[in-house]
Scaffold this motif. Structure first.
Motif, short mmCIF file in Angstrom:
data_model
loop_
_atom_site.label_atom_id
_atom_site.label_comp_id
_atom_site.label_asym_id
_atom_site.label_seq_id
_atom_site.Cartn_x
_atom_site.Cartn_y
_atom_site.Cartn_z
N LEU A 1 4.06 -3.82 -1.83
CA LEU A 1 4.80 -3.46 -0.62
C LEU A 1 3.92 -2.59 0.27
O LEU A 1 3.72 -1.41 0.00
N THR A 2 3.38 -3.20 1.32
CA THR A 2 2.53 -2.46 2.24
C THR A 2 3.11 -2.62 3.64
O THR A 2 4.23 -3.07 3.81
N HIS A 3 2.33 -2.25 4.65
CA HIS A 3 2.81 -2.43 6.01
C HIS A 3 2.70 -3.89 6.46
O HIS A 3 3.16 -4.24 7.54
N ASP A 4 2.09 -4.71 5.64
CA ASP A 4 1.92 -6.12 5.98
C ASP A 4 3.29 -6.78 6.13
O ASP A 4 4.06 -6.87 5.19
N LEU A 5 3.59 -7.25 7.37
CA LEU A 5 4.93 -7.80 7.64
C LEU A 5 5.22 -9.03 6.78
O LEU A 5 6.35 -9.27 6.39
N LYS A 6 4.17 -9.80 6.46
CA LYS A 6 4.37 -10.99 5.64
C LYS A 6 4.92 -10.61 4.27
O LYS A 6 5.85 -11.22 3.77
N ASN A 7 4.31 -9.55 3.70
CA ASN A 7 4.78 -9.11 2.39
C ASN A 7 6.20 -8.57 2.47
O ASN A 7 7.01 -8.80 1.58
N ILE A 8 6.48 -7.82 3.53
CA ILE A 8 7.82 -7.25 3.68
C ILE A 8 8.85 -8.37 3.75
O ILE A 8 9.88 -8.34 3.07
N ASP A 9 8.56 -9.42 4.55
CA ASP A 9 9.49 -10.54 4.65
C ASP A 9 9.67 -11.22 3.30
O ASP A 9 10.78 -11.56 2.90
N ALA A 10 8.57 -11.41 2.58
CA ALA A 10 8.64 -12.07 1.28
C ALA A 10 9.50 -11.25 0.33
O ALA A 10 10.31 -11.81 -0.44
#
Lengths: 259, 406
Positions: A83-92
């Protein structure tokens, strides 16, 4: 102050961890240090109940799991995704994590059925027919099937919360987070919501619940965690925690809630 | 002992005789009595004075002789059928929409009857002023068409409830067709230049186009003002605060006088177009602030719940936040539209002959000198009818949404 280094007891069982939070620290905008290095590991299929006095940071802590609250130090891994600031990861991550709120937060301009099918249709890209079929199954499971075409404002608090649970489940999440799901309910409606959560817990889904319901924790939880002042104080099985708490802070908390 | 059948007890009904009501509300003490008598006297004086003027002193010939000028201005007479066709289209759409919006309530409730009454009164006024039998038949036909299609629309709405969501698109298409008809772009014949439109026709055209265009523009500005991107936010704030600090008249004058100086000689938008752009830019800034109020009224929990379900910011805004925000500010938005409609009268100052400008140019005719009271009263009546109809329509929309929400 040894808690951040305390090894989670779940780590030793050899089970497969699905939530791994390590030394999570968070400051609010006004520099209030709300999480002071909290570590918690939750295994697949486990039911963890988080307790603690108000202001201890327990809601904030579980809200970091689906990035509703950003954190500044430490790390969180959900189902193998960092869980980072990466929006792709947040969406996933948000697709895999369902959440139920204290205030239900149903969408008042949509019917019960539309509330449940909205995310599957727009996020999972299911057909309307498929989403509605699954939604109807879920509504039946939580006992609201005959209210599907009503609007949230026409339902009681307990019914709304059960719809909220169905809405979160419709995304078929691997993890369900409950943020004080019964705290805003009238006393006679608490039970119907806890019954749904109990059935859900027995279905094998991973659950993290912030709640003050001692009966529910004793009966359903695999583990109880006590937080106070932004730190994780004690982590134990319900039997141990309620009958034989180790920490002084836990004893004090239990004496306050168990009259 | 209890019985199986519960006894239903209704609220107590209170019957008050007219005499008791009057005593309680009008003559309860000496001050109230005095106020009642004084009010009745003033009211009577106003009503008698007004009706004397309307029915015996005023000379309505100025309205009757120029009726066509007031309504459609100098629109070519042989092409008037285009205006009638557009009016018919809009009346038909209005009837069907009325029916669809009222699918769950009684069609002719208090508001419905009020609206119909105003329209019928309008038609009666029109009939009193029209002499041409064909126009009389067409006006009556429009009224019948409206009511019949309202009932048809109600049936349609009950049979296919999703029709309601298509209404805005239907109106947009309807207006485009009506516009093309009036301009002579479809249906054959000579096209009519935008600057050649005048009278109520021009008022309605500028008002409707400005309303339709400023709405999405205002929503975007409101969203921009709340954006997390600093540049978008700053630009939105700068635009809104700049425009809100300027009087509309200055903007309209700038559009008429400055724009031609700035633009190269080849490009010179029509004067009506420049006026519409000025009205739109002005209205959008105010609309943005109204919409922002609605956005702020949506609880944070709504956004969080949508995020937790995995909705991205675009879906979150368009499916969750905007529908709730706009519903909350329908009354203020309609108020904004009503004042925009009335603001079109400022176009008379910058030399366009919309309804007010047409009245002024008629008054400039030596034949009608001194008929100011008649002309301005008539123009005022037309404005009032249009604005009150908008107000009732918005109440109807609120009621319909209120039935389904909360």
């Amino acid at each position: 102050m040894t808690q951040p280094q305390m090894e989670s007891i779940a780590d030793k069982t050899g089970a497969e961890p699905i939530i791994v939070a390590k030394n999570v620290e968070k400051w609010y905008d006004n520099n209030f240090h709300v999480l002071k290095g909290v570590s918690l590991t939750v295994n697949k299929g486990e039911v963890v109940v988080v307790m603690g006095p108000s202001g201890s940071g327990k809601s904030t802590f579980i809200r970091t799991f689906n990035a509703l609250e950003p954190y500044q130090k430490g790390s969180i891994e959900i189902d193998g995704i960092q869980l980072t600031h990466d929006l792709k990861n947040i969406d996933a991550i948000r697709r895999e994590v369902g959440m139920v709120f204290q205030q239900f937060n149903l969408f008042p301009h949509l019917t019960v059925l539309q509330n449940v099918t909205l995310a599957p249709i727009w996020v999972r890209r299911w057909s309307k027919a498929k989403a509605e079929e699954i939604a109807m199954q879920l509504l039946e499971r939580v006992g609201i099937l005959n209210q599907a075409s009503k609007f949230p404002g026409q339902l009681s608090g307990g019914q709304q919360q059960r719809v909220a649970i169905a809405r979160a489940l419709a995304m078929q999440p691997k993890i369900m987070l409950f943020d004080e799901p019964t705290s805003a309910l009238d006393p006679e409606m608490v039970r119907e919501v806890l019954d749904v959560m109990r059935t859900l817990a027995n279905s094998g889904i991973t659950m993290v619940c912030v709640t003050h319901e001692v009966g529910f924790a004793r009966e359903v939880a695999d583990r109880v965690v006590l937080m106070a002042d932004g730190m994780l104080v004690e982590e134990a099985t319900p039997a141990e925690f309620f009958n034989n708490p180790k920490e002084e802070r836990s004893k004090k908390f239990l004496s306050q809630i168990l009259h | 002992m209890t019985t199986d059948t519960p006894v239903f007890v209704g609220p107590p009904t209170r019957q008050i005789s007219p005499w008791a009501w009057a005593h309680k509300n009008l003559f309860s003490n000496w001050l109230n009595t005095l106020l009642t008598i004084v009010s009745v006297l003033i009211l009577g004086w106003v009503v008698i004075g007004l009706s004397t003027w309307i029915f015996s002193q005023a000379q309505w010939a100025v309205i009757r002789d120029n009726f066509r000028l007031f309504l459609v201005g100098r629109y070519p007479v042989q092409a008037l059928w285009r205006v009638w066709a557009s009016l018919g289209l809009i009346v038909a759409m209005g009837g069907i929409s009325w029916g669809i919006l009222a699918r769950n309530i009684r069609l002719l409730d208090r508001r419905g009857l009020l609206l119909l009454g105003i329209l019928a009164a309008t038609v009666v006024i029109v009939l009193a002023l029209l002499t041409d039998p064909r126009s009389i038949a067409l006006s009556l036909g429009m009224l019948v068409l409206l009511v019949v299609l309202a009932f048809v629309g109600q049936r349609l709405g009950q049979a296919y409830p999703p029709l309601g969501t298509w209404l805005p698109l239907g109106w947009l298409v309807g207006f485009l067709i009506a516009y093309a008809l009036v301009r002579g772009l479809i249906g054959g014949g000579q096209p009519v230049k935008l600057d050649d439109l005048s009278g109520l026709l021009l008022t309605l055209l500028t008002a409707i186009v400005s309303i339709v265009v400023s709405f999405p523009f205002g929503v975007l500005l409101a969203l921009g003002r709340r954006s997390e991107l600093p540049v978008v936010r700053w630009l939105s704030i700068a635009y809104i605060e700049l425009v809100r600090g300027l009087p509309l008249v200055t903007i309209l004058f700038a559009a008429q006088l400055l724009v031609p100086l700035v633009l190269p000689t080849g490009i010179r938008p029509e004067r009506v177009m420049r006026a519409i752009v000025g009205l739109t830019l002005f209205s959008a800034a105010y609309l943005a602030e109204n919409v922002r109020g609605g956005l702020q009224s949506v609880p944070r929990g709504q956004v969080e719940a949508a995020k937790a379900l995995g909705l991205n910011p675009v879906l979150n805004t368009s499916l969750i936040v905007l529908p709730q925000a706009l519903k909350a500010v329908i009354p203020t938005i309609v108020g904004q539209f009503i004042s925009l409609f009335k603001d079109t009268s400022l176009l008379a100052i910058v030399g366009l002959t919309e309804l007010l400008g047409m009245g002024q140019s008629i008054l400039a005719n030596p034949q009608y000198i001194g008929k100011n009271a008649e002309v301005y009263a008539f123009i005022g009546l037309i404005y009032w009818i249009c604005c009150y109809a908008m107000s009732i329509a918005s109440q109807r929309l609120e009621k319909q949404l209120g039935v389904t929400h909360r």
